[in-house]
Design an enzyme around this catalytic site. Structure first.
Site, PDB file in Angstrom:
ATOM      1  N   LYS A  68     -10.691  -1.071   8.475  1.00 31.83           N
ATOM      2  CA  LYS A  68     -10.385   0.330   7.780  1.00 31.83           C
ATOM      3  C   LYS A  68     -11.823   0.990   7.898  1.00 31.83           C
ATOM      4  CE  LYS A  68      -6.096  -0.431   6.764  1.00 31.83           C
ATOM      5  NZ  LYS A  68      -5.963  -1.454   7.544  1.00 31.83           N
ATOM      6  N   GLN A  72      -8.223 -13.572  -0.049  1.00 27.33           N
ATOM      7  CA  GLN A  72      -7.161 -14.124   0.844  1.00 27.33           C
ATOM      8  C   GLN A  72      -7.319 -15.636   1.146  1.00 27.33           C
ATOM      9  OE1 GLN A  72      -6.170 -11.428   3.897  1.00 27.33           O
ATOM     10  NE2 GLN A  72      -5.150 -12.748   5.136  1.00 27.33           N
ATOM     11  N   THR A  92       0.912  -1.255  -0.028  1.00 25.42           N
ATOM     12  CA  THR A  92      -0.049   0.030  -0.014  1.00 25.42           C
ATOM     13  C   THR A  92       1.145   1.308   0.261  1.00 25.42           C
ATOM     14  OG1 THR A  92      -0.036  -0.214   2.429  1.00 25.42           O
ATOM     15  CG2 THR A  92      -1.902  -1.001   1.192  1.00 25.42           C
ATOM     16  N   HIS A 138       6.667  -0.460   6.769  1.00 26.96           N
ATOM     17  CA  HIS A 138       6.770   0.429   8.088  1.00 26.96           C
ATOM     18  C   HIS A 138       6.574  -0.207   9.204  1.00 26.96           C
ATOM     19  CE1 HIS A 138       2.322  -0.126   8.891  1.00 26.96           C
ATOM     20  NE2 HIS A 138       2.242   0.282   7.599  1.00 26.96           N
ATOM     21  N   ARG A 188     -10.869   1.849   0.299  1.00 29.88           N
ATOM     22  CA  ARG A 188      -9.334   2.289  -0.162  1.00 29.88           C
ATOM     23  C   ARG A 188      -9.345   2.870  -1.326  1.00 29.88           C
ATOM     24  NH1 ARG A 188      -5.223  -1.700   1.840  1.00 29.88           N
ATOM     25  NH2 ARG A 188      -5.055  -1.310   4.020  1.00 29.88           N
ATOM     26  N   ASP A 241      -6.144  -8.267  13.525  1.00 26.48           N
ATOM     27  CA  ASP A 241      -7.212  -7.884  12.585  1.00 26.48           C
ATOM     28  C   ASP A 241      -7.351  -8.899  11.608  1.00 26.48           C
ATOM     29  OD1 ASP A 241      -4.822  -7.305  11.367  1.00 26.48           O
ATOM     30  OD2 ASP A 241      -5.390  -5.432  10.683  1.00 26.48           O
ATOM     31  N   HIS A 300       4.887  -3.336  10.160  1.00 23.73           N
ATOM     32  CA  HIS A 300       5.224  -4.765   9.508  1.00 23.73           C
ATOM     33  C   HIS A 300       6.297  -5.385  10.470  1.00 23.73           C
ATOM     34  CE1 HIS A 300       3.554  -2.694   6.061  1.00 23.73           C
ATOM     35  NE2 HIS A 300       2.764  -3.477   5.958  1.00 23.73           N
ATOM     36  N   LYS A 304      -0.891   5.581  19.433  1.00 24.63           N
ATOM     37  CA  LYS A 304      -0.909   4.542  18.451  1.00 24.63           C
ATOM     38  C   LYS A 304       0.601   4.084  18.288  1.00 24.63           C
ATOM     39  CE  LYS A 304      -2.830   3.495  13.896  1.00 24.63           C
ATOM     40  NZ  LYS A 304      -2.279   2.984  12.753  1.00 24.63           N
ATOM     41  N   LYS A 360       3.589   5.559  15.213  1.00 27.81           N
ATOM     42  CA  LYS A 360       3.763   6.868  14.819  1.00 27.81           C
ATOM     43  C   LYS A 360       4.714   7.559  15.773  1.00 27.81           C
ATOM     44  CE  LYS A 360       0.096   7.236  11.703  1.00 27.81           C
ATOM     45  NZ  LYS A 360       0.164   5.867  11.071  1.00 27.81           N
ATOM     46  N   THR A 361       5.199   8.586  15.241  1.00 29.52           N
ATOM     47  CA  THR A 361       6.104   9.546  15.969  1.00 29.52           C
ATOM     48  C   THR A 361       5.766  10.867  15.544  1.00 29.52           C
ATOM     49  OG1 THR A 361       8.519  10.298  16.502  1.00 29.52           O
ATOM     50  CG2 THR A 361       8.225   8.978  14.808  1.00 29.52           C
TER      51      THR A 361
END
Length: 420
Positions: free
Chosen positions: A84, A175, A42, A47, A88, A196, A50, A231, A234-235
């Site tokens: 989500k 899937q 995506t 990131h 998307r 998820d 993963h 979360k 994230k920074t």
């Protein structure tokens, strides 16, 4: 095979849900199992979200199993609705192909595709999904699932209120078909994913049972939560990427070194290959003297080394120490770029006046001569870590680090970079 491997996964907190635990544990203890995790392209880089799945694949590989990294070149064109809130954006085939390639390259740094014993496999579901006709899809896959079964999945239920397209609704069947294809092509019996993914994983197990009469398995890992409720991954609101071009090794190091005390030991279990015994020792030391941040230091060292290598880790430590002490004179050009990636910089032009007061104004560091003179006289201005209190000071080649940078600090924390 490592007889208590599954127990170790549980002791590390890596098992959230599992299908038929007893049978799976027996299988893992007795033979080399092929297992897979899917990575949907995506973006052009994986990131930090993963990282746990990738490291878990490596754990299985270290214990004699064969990891399959499935790049979702096909499913990536549709998008997984799981948890989500909105539909998307669909990407073009070329985009997804390029992304798939860079994901494979990133994975090969952490999982071993070359090893003789049990080399990892990389597969791309575009291979079989692009050949699947609508008629085959409905006859061979669709007939195995009732709408009631598909609707009962948490990921679908959450979206029924707000709306879900048929495209995303059908995602779980694609899937499931991936799992069946990996079973047929490689003998893959186990799928791993984040919590998820439970609905998608169990659909695949169901399809293999119906079509092949074989028992397959699934494990989900916990969703990573942080003690402070923000979360993970994230920074300052930006994603932390595994690609060093997008998130420099120094920023990556900073992310780990700043882990909350309450999370540090848990993250050592999740993200490092240190033994549980060693982690217990670190935990005991850390409990005695949390201010020494031993757990965070080991965490940062291990993770940065796994993802970017020893050298990048040492570089990140050098940059951090230089910034902490204010002594930036020994940093190399690349280290200066990493350290000051997000601070304001100014390209010095040939005609610029290099008198300190003048350049502070030209570069936008001070907004008036009066203020500039005052800051210099009061000792609030540093060049490359040295305090300068002379308003007549003029910059020379001696002030250029690594051939072309001057780091200006105003007060305690405000950094600026002049580039020559």
């Amino acid at each position: 095979m490592h007889s208590d491997f599954f127990q170790e996964l549980k002791n590390r907190g890596l098992v959230y849900q599992v299908t038929d635990e007893e049978a799976l544990e027996k299988q893992l203890n007795e033979e080399s199992v092929k297992l897979y995790i899917g990575f949907d392209p995506t973006a052009d880089s994986l990131h930090i979200g993963h990282l746990l799945p990738i490291l878990t694949l490596r754990r299985f590989q270290q214990n004699g199993h064969v990891p399959i990294a499935l790049v979702g070149g096909g499913t990536g064109m549709i998008g997984d609705p799981s948890f989500k809130d909105a539909e998307r954006q669909l990407n073009t085939l070329d985009t997804v192909k390029n992304w798939s390639e860079s994901i494979k390259n990133q994975l090969s740094g952490i999982i071993d595709f070359e090893n003789k014993e049990n080399p990892a496999i990389v597969a791309n579901n575009y291979t079989w999904l692009s050949e699947l006709s609508m008629i085959d899809f409905l006859r061979d896959i669709g007939k195995n699932f009732t709408i009631n079964y598909m609707m009962s999945k948490e990921s679908v239920k959450r979206r029924i209120e707000t709306g879900i397209s048929y495209t995303e609704f059908a995602y779980q069947l694609l899937q499931a078909y991936d799992f069946q294809q990996l079973y047929e092509r490689y003998g893959c019996l186990l799928q791993l994913g984040g919590s998820d993914q439970w609905g998608n994983i169990t659909s695949g197990i169901e399809l293999i049972r119906r079509e092949k009469g074989v028992q397959a398995f699934g494990i989900t890992m916990p969703l990573i939560t942080k003690a402070d409720g923000t979360k993970f991954g994230k920074t300052e609101g930006n994603a932390v990427w595994l690609d060093p071009e997008k998130t420099s090794p120094y920023e990556f190091y900073q992310f780990w070194i700043n882990t909350d005390d309450r999370d540090a030991v848990k993250f050592l279990k999740y993200f490092t290959f240190l033994s549980l015994a060693e982690i217990s020792e670190i935990e005991a030391e850390f409990a005695k003297a949390p201010e020494q941040r031993l757990a965070q230091k080991r965490l940062a060292e291990e993770v940065v080394t796994i993802v970017h290598g020893k050298e990048a880790y040492q570089q990140a430590v050098r940059i951090s120490e230089a910034l902490f002490s204010g002594d930036v004179k020994n940093l190399a050009a690349e280290e200066i770029q990493q350290a000051f990636k997000d601070v304001p910089s100014y390209q010095v032009k040939g005609e610029d006046d290099l008198n300190l007061v003048e350049i502070l104004i030209t570069a936008g560091i001070e907004n008036s001569k009066r203020q500039a003179r005052e800051d210099i006289t009061n000792g609030a201005i540093y060049l490359n870590g040295e305090r300068i209190q002379d308003t007549a000071y003029t910059l020379s080649d001696a002030d250029k680090l690594a051939g072309g940078y001057t780091v200006v600090r105003r007060g305690k924390k405000k950094y600026f970079v002049l580039e020559f």
